[in-house]
Design a protein around this motif. Sequence first.
Motif, PDB file in Angstrom:
ATOM      1  N   THR A  23       0.853  -1.197   0.000  1.00  0.00           N
ATOM      2  CA  THR A  23       0.000   0.000   0.000  1.00  0.00           C
ATOM      3  C   THR A  23       0.889   1.247   0.000  1.00  0.00           C
ATOM      4  O   THR A  23       0.642   2.210  -0.731  1.00  0.00           O
ATOM      5  CB  THR A  23      -0.944  -0.023   1.229  1.00  0.00           C
ATOM      6  OG1 THR A  23      -1.778  -1.169   1.113  1.00  0.00           O
ATOM      7  CG2 THR A  23      -1.794   1.223   1.313  1.00  0.00           C
ATOM      8  N   CYS A  76      -9.324  -6.098   2.125  1.00  0.00           N
ATOM      9  CA  CYS A  76      -9.476  -4.676   2.480  1.00  0.00           C
ATOM     10  C   CYS A  76     -10.915  -4.214   2.335  1.00  0.00           C
ATOM     11  O   CYS A  76     -11.289  -3.181   2.866  1.00  0.00           O
ATOM     12  CB  CYS A  76      -8.604  -3.794   1.595  1.00  0.00           C
ATOM     13  SG  CYS A  76      -6.904  -4.240   1.659  1.00  0.00           S
ATOM     14  N   SER A  95       5.011  -7.164  -1.603  1.00  0.00           N
ATOM     15  CA  SER A  95       4.720  -7.213  -0.176  1.00  0.00           C
ATOM     16  C   SER A  95       5.061  -8.593   0.373  1.00  0.00           C
ATOM     17  O   SER A  95       4.568  -9.607  -0.141  1.00  0.00           O
ATOM     18  CB  SER A  95       3.227  -6.927   0.005  1.00  0.00           C
ATOM     19  OG  SER A  95       2.898  -6.889   1.369  1.00  0.00           O
TER      20      SER A  95
END
Length: 396
Positions: free
Chosen positions: A72, A326, A201
């Motif tokens: 992010t 999310c 990530s």
Amino acid sequence: MRVYLDNNATTIVDPEVEKLMNPFFCQMYGNPNSLHQFGSETHPALSVAMDRLYDGINAKDSDDVIVTSCATESNNWVLQGIYFDKIKNADKNHIITSSVEHPSIIATCRFLETLGVRVTYLPVNHEGVININDLKEAIDEETALVSIMWANNETGMIFPIEEIGQVCKEKGVLFHSDGVQAIGKIAVDVQKAGVDFMSFSAHKFHGPKGVGGLYIKDSIALTSLLHGGEHMGGRRSGTLNVAGIVAMGKAMELAVKYQEYEYKEVTRLRNKLEDALLEIPDVFVVGNKKDRVPNTILASIKGVEGEGMLWDLNQYGIAASTGSACASEDLESNPVMEAIGAEADLAHTALRLSLSRFTTEEEIDYTILHIKQAIKRLRAISSTFSYTPKNHKSGL
Ligand code: C6P
């Protein structure tokens, strides 16, 4: 039995990774920027980790990889950095992305729109992939950046990254790809793909949460998001997450090592599950198997609300999702299903099942059994589902 089929949300930390990172909490806990031995004794492990990271994605140089706190942050950094470098203080005013990007891209683009940036959200076809001609047509003299994901987190569909890279190169436009769902699942070669920036990530490839990275080709200038120190060559300030970096390096090395296995074995198990689902009437899977990462299934089960299905499977210890973690707190329909043109009632029936190299055959067999039973139960109480003569026979 507990079965974890939500690996696109996050993955288990590989025990080898955990073992390697542990000493950096209570033994070698120094700040790498400190001049004493507590600081300097972290340096060899950090250097090995950075080499593993740039090797794993075939970057030219370890300086081209900057460690961040998550994808992010990496995605925000690229988009906001480009705003400062190419838009606010220069003559460009346009970003192109796709309509099925992760919220960390879409929400940042929406934010940039409030600052006056023009953003094109490319549509996708019924398989959830953009058309390269739409991209060519969308690029104009004001375009500063194209940001298209490597593989989609919900459908698992792989985008034509090399073709996109070629188009961007020909048109002289910078190209960012969110590579989060590609690493560990398919080969990721940033040079071959022609990307200028790529986000990743660690927790998506069996590393810990709270550490990610951004590949920046040839260390292209990009205004920093975090100011305040000389860390990461002055590009990303903040005391280094030593344990996280060491762990992410090892996780990357293992991702490359197990990639072939992942392709063969995870694909086999995924296909077994998918084929069993497709035997059930009125079940659809988004995208073809060939252009999809090996671990992902996004199914739509007519007459079965996604949340009801999750709840039911959870009773049997099976973890799945209706889409991106999310967006799991709202009960809206799945936005990716909407983008591929699924009718409103089908967009509420999404079920994402995502495997990993730790998934076993026994777990898949157990899941098949319980999904079939859950569909039977939930369809029996559904007010929207009715059997057609064709699907009545199986009773599912
Ligand atoms: N997707 C999912 O359930 P972080 O957690 O910030 O490192 O990664 C964000 C992110 C960015 N891009 C893509 C393509 C992703 O899939 C994710 C995380 C999870 O799909 C959690 S929302």
